[in-house]
Design a protein around this motif. Structure first.
Motif, PDB file in Angstrom:
ATOM      1  N   LEU A  87     -12.316 -13.095  -1.758  1.00 17.21           N
ATOM      2  CA  LEU A  87     -11.075 -13.556  -1.134  1.00 17.21           C
ATOM      3  C   LEU A  87     -10.839 -15.039  -1.384  1.00 17.21           C
ATOM      4  O   LEU A  87      -9.692 -15.484  -1.491  1.00 17.21           O
ATOM      5  CB  LEU A  87     -11.109 -13.292   0.373  1.00 17.21           C
ATOM      6  CG  LEU A  87     -10.952 -11.842   0.823  1.00 17.21           C
ATOM      7  CD1 LEU A  87     -11.250 -11.720   2.314  1.00 17.21           C
ATOM      8  CD2 LEU A  87      -9.554 -11.336   0.514  1.00 17.21           C
ATOM      9  N   SER A 109      -2.209  -9.387  -0.345  1.00 17.78           N
ATOM     10  CA  SER A 109      -1.530  -9.250   0.941  1.00 17.78           C
ATOM     11  C   SER A 109      -2.250 -10.051   2.018  1.00 17.78           C
ATOM     12  O   SER A 109      -1.610 -10.646   2.898  1.00 17.78           O
ATOM     13  CB  SER A 109      -1.467  -7.771   1.334  1.00 17.78           C
ATOM     14  OG  SER A 109      -0.822  -7.592   2.564  1.00 17.78           O
ATOM     15  N   LEU A 110      -3.575 -10.108   1.942  1.00 21.95           N
ATOM     16  CA  LEU A 110      -4.357 -10.880   2.908  1.00 21.95           C
ATOM     17  C   LEU A 110      -4.342 -12.377   2.597  1.00 21.95           C
ATOM     18  O   LEU A 110      -4.192 -13.213   3.486  1.00 21.95           O
ATOM     19  CB  LEU A 110      -5.813 -10.376   2.926  1.00 21.95           C
ATOM     20  CG  LEU A 110      -6.047  -8.951   3.428  1.00 21.95           C
ATOM     21  CD1 LEU A 110      -7.507  -8.564   3.226  1.00 21.95           C
ATOM     22  CD2 LEU A 110      -5.660  -8.828   4.897  1.00 21.95           C
ATOM     23  N   GLN A 149       2.003  -4.691   6.155  1.00 20.29           N
ATOM     24  CA  GLN A 149       1.216  -4.810   4.936  1.00 20.29           C
ATOM     25  C   GLN A 149       1.778  -3.935   3.826  1.00 20.29           C
ATOM     26  O   GLN A 149       1.794  -4.327   2.656  1.00 20.29           O
ATOM     27  CB  GLN A 149      -0.241  -4.427   5.228  1.00 20.29           C
ATOM     28  CG  GLN A 149      -0.969  -5.407   6.137  1.00 20.29           C
ATOM     29  CD  GLN A 149      -2.411  -4.996   6.380  1.00 20.29           C
ATOM     30  OE1 GLN A 149      -2.824  -3.895   6.015  1.00 20.29           O
ATOM     31  NE2 GLN A 149      -3.177  -5.880   6.998  1.00 20.29           N
ATOM     32  N   ASP A 168      -3.668  -5.387  -2.436  1.00 18.08           N
ATOM     33  CA  ASP A 168      -4.162  -5.439  -1.055  1.00 18.08           C
ATOM     34  C   ASP A 168      -4.831  -6.790  -0.763  1.00 18.08           C
ATOM     35  O   ASP A 168      -4.669  -7.354   0.324  1.00 18.08           O
ATOM     36  CB  ASP A 168      -5.140  -4.297  -0.796  1.00 18.08           C
ATOM     37  CG  ASP A 168      -4.461  -2.934  -0.819  1.00 18.08           C
ATOM     38  OD1 ASP A 168      -3.247  -2.886  -0.569  1.00 18.08           O
ATOM     39  OD2 ASP A 168      -5.147  -1.932  -1.097  1.00 18.08           O
ATOM     40  N   ASP A 223      -3.146 -12.490   7.571  1.00 19.00           N
ATOM     41  CA  ASP A 223      -3.769 -11.278   8.110  1.00 19.00           C
ATOM     42  C   ASP A 223      -2.852 -10.649   9.156  1.00 19.00           C
ATOM     43  O   ASP A 223      -2.788 -11.094  10.298  1.00 19.00           O
ATOM     44  CB  ASP A 223      -5.128 -11.626   8.720  1.00 19.00           C
ATOM     45  CG  ASP A 223      -5.912 -10.375   9.098  1.00 19.00           C
ATOM     46  OD1 ASP A 223      -5.437  -9.274   8.760  1.00 19.00           O
ATOM     47  OD2 ASP A 223      -6.976 -10.510   9.711  1.00 19.00           O
ATOM     48  N   ARG A 224      -2.107  -9.616   8.730  1.00 22.83           N
ATOM     49  CA  ARG A 224      -1.181  -8.920   9.637  1.00 22.83           C
ATOM     50  C   ARG A 224      -1.835  -7.653  10.163  1.00 22.83           C
ATOM     51  O   ARG A 224      -2.414  -6.866   9.400  1.00 22.83           O
ATOM     52  CB  ARG A 224       0.121  -8.553   8.912  1.00 22.83           C
ATOM     53  CG  ARG A 224       0.778  -9.719   8.194  1.00 22.83           C
ATOM     54  CD  ARG A 224       1.303 -10.762   9.151  1.00 22.83           C
ATOM     55  NE  ARG A 224       2.020 -11.820   8.447  1.00 22.83           N
ATOM     56  CZ  ARG A 224       2.480 -12.926   9.020  1.00 22.83           C
ATOM     57  NH1 ARG A 224       2.260 -13.117  10.321  1.00 22.83           N
ATOM     58  NH2 ARG A 224       3.119 -13.842   8.325  1.00 22.83           N
TER      59      ARG A 224
END
Length: 461
Positions: free
Chosen positions: A187, A42-43, A55, A39, A48-49
């Motif tokens: 992040l 993915s970001l 995602q 996860d 950022d979808r």
């Protein structure tokens, strides 16, 4: 050559086992970091979808890439291990996982280079998947051919336990960083710390592995059949020759280098039954290794009224007992034979699955005990690799195991999470039925395994 039928487990064996277990644990630590950080990746790498389904597809594609690459790695490293040695193949697999782990640690993100970032991540994940495809087949084969034959069950059980320990290590490491760093720091660079430290530890493990020796079984094959290890003749890759004089081909017989296709055709032609049994065993190992560490928590959280604290502590307790169960079932295999242990283990698994899900449905105060017993029953995986290694002759042992185990892992890892998640949405007992079916398959296979020979030539043929 005389096998170690009377030799006792000594210091050198424990040293070999400890280094091999450490290498297996580090290889899986590198690989499953992706699973628990999917996860976050993915970001960081895909941007950022807002759409949830986008995602989901990104996460699926990232995880599936690693699993789909594993059969190719199993074939490549299997051929290399059967041709040049178990130790070189194991070292190359470790070096591969280390290199791609370092690559991920220093990859630029979507914020830096845009769409190129996820492409580089997928390439690194694919390369890591190829490398991990040789890890467990190399480790199992290496340990089985080094240990006394009466201790190979325990050896394989410890290798399986070390792989499960890597899940606990990943969970602990991620939890520590999440408590230490803020979300923005995690992040930004927190995830890089995990991959960098993991790469360093993999490097250390590889250096330790370098000091170990090649297995005597492979050295015997290399001396007695040096031409046939790297070449395929018109008869079969598995043609047996006298081990006393070195095999010298006649001038009329022509040899050609053995391609991957040649080796695959030879194994399929001469070892169909072994491939089928090994594939079913691999499905069992992959299923039980995947459910408790990865699938159980999200499925139970979605379908049962159980607090997140109970789920977290229950999964940790289950993993700890899975480690203990792997060693226990491996030891019992040496003591009572694989057939009997598989019959008992399959029945024990079915019983614990029934108790666990009945307890979830009706509530109770013994849920943590049920987690522990379910983990212990899943430790059945420790009894199975020693069976699989005995299915194939030494000349194609790593290739046969690598193909079967990694195809099964690709199917289970790439498809099972989504199939079980979808089925559980409509029928909450779907995971229970699946695990019970695994237990039935174990009992079915036990009747064949019960009659497997355990002679001096069982491994050295």
């Amino acid at each position: 050559m005389q096998l170690n039928t009377t030799e006792q487990l000594g210091t050198k064996h424990f040293y070999i086992l400890a280094i091999t277990a450490l290498c297996s644990a580090m290889a899986f630590f590198d690989f499953i970091l992706f699973v628990y950080l999917a996860d976050l990746f993915s970001l960081v790498f895909f941007g950022d979808r807002a759409d949830v389904w986008v995602q989901f597809l990104q996460t699926f594609f990232l995880l599936a890439t690693g699993y789909l690459a594993r059969p190719l790695g199993g074939l490549l490293f299997g051929k290399y291990g059967d041709t040049y040695g178990r130790k070189p193949a194991f070292m190359l697999s470790m070096l591969g996982t280390m290199i791609f782990t370092f690559v991920v640690a220093f990859l630029p993100t979507y914020q830096h280079i845009g769409i190129i970032a996820p492409l580089l991540l997928v390439i690194a994940r694919f390369g890591q998947g190829i490398a991990i495809g040789g890890a467990l087949p190399s480790a199992w084969t290496y340990v089985v051919e080094h240990l006394p034959i009466k201790n190979i069950g325990l050896g394989c059980g410890i290798i399986c336990a070390s792989s499960v320990l890597s899940f606990l290590a990943v969970i602990s490491a991620i939890s520590f960083l999440q408590e230490t760093l803020t979300s923005s720091q995690m992040l930004s660079y927190g995830w890089r710390i995990l991959f960098f430290v993991s790469g360093i530890l993999s490097l250390v493990s590889s250096l330790l592995l370098k000091n170990l020796s090649e297995t005597a079984i492979f050295e015997n094959i290399a001396k007695s059949s040096s031409h046939l290890d790297s070449y395929v003749d018109s008869v079969s890759l598995e043609e047996q020759h006298s081990p006393t004089p070195a095999y010298t081909p006649s001038k009329e017989m022509s040899f050609r280098p053995a391609s991957l296709i040649d080796i695959l055709q030879s194994i399929i032609k001469h070892h169909k039954f072994a491939l089928v049994i090994a594939f079913m065993i691999s499905l069992i190992i992959a299923s039980l290794s995947m459910y408790l560490p990865v699938l159980m928590t999200p499925i139970l959280a979605e379908n049962y009224l159980i607090s997140s604290e109970y789920l977290f502590f229950g999964s940790i307790i289950g993993l700890i007992f899975l480690v203990l169960g792997s060693v226990m079932f491996g030891y019992l295999t040496d003591r009572f034979g694989a057939g009997r242990v598989m019959t008992f283990g399959g029945a024990f698994l079915i019983l614990q699955v029934a108790i666990f899900f009945h307890h979830l449905q009706n509530g109770g105060e013994l849920i943590l005990l049920c987690f522990a017993l379910l983990g212990l029953s899943n430790g059945l995986i420790g009894a199975l690799p020693s069976v699989m290694t005995r299915l194939f002759p030494a000349k194609v042992r790593m290739t046969g195991i690598g193909i079967c185990y990694n195809i099964a892992s690709a199917l289970i890892g790439g498809i099972l999470p989504f199939l079980l998640g979808y089925a559980s949405f409509y029928f909450s007992f779907a995971p229970a039925l699946y695990l019970a079916a695994v237990g039935v398959l174990v009992i079915f296979l036990s009747f064949f395994v019960y009659y497997m020979p355990r002679s001096e030539r069982d491994l050295d043929r």
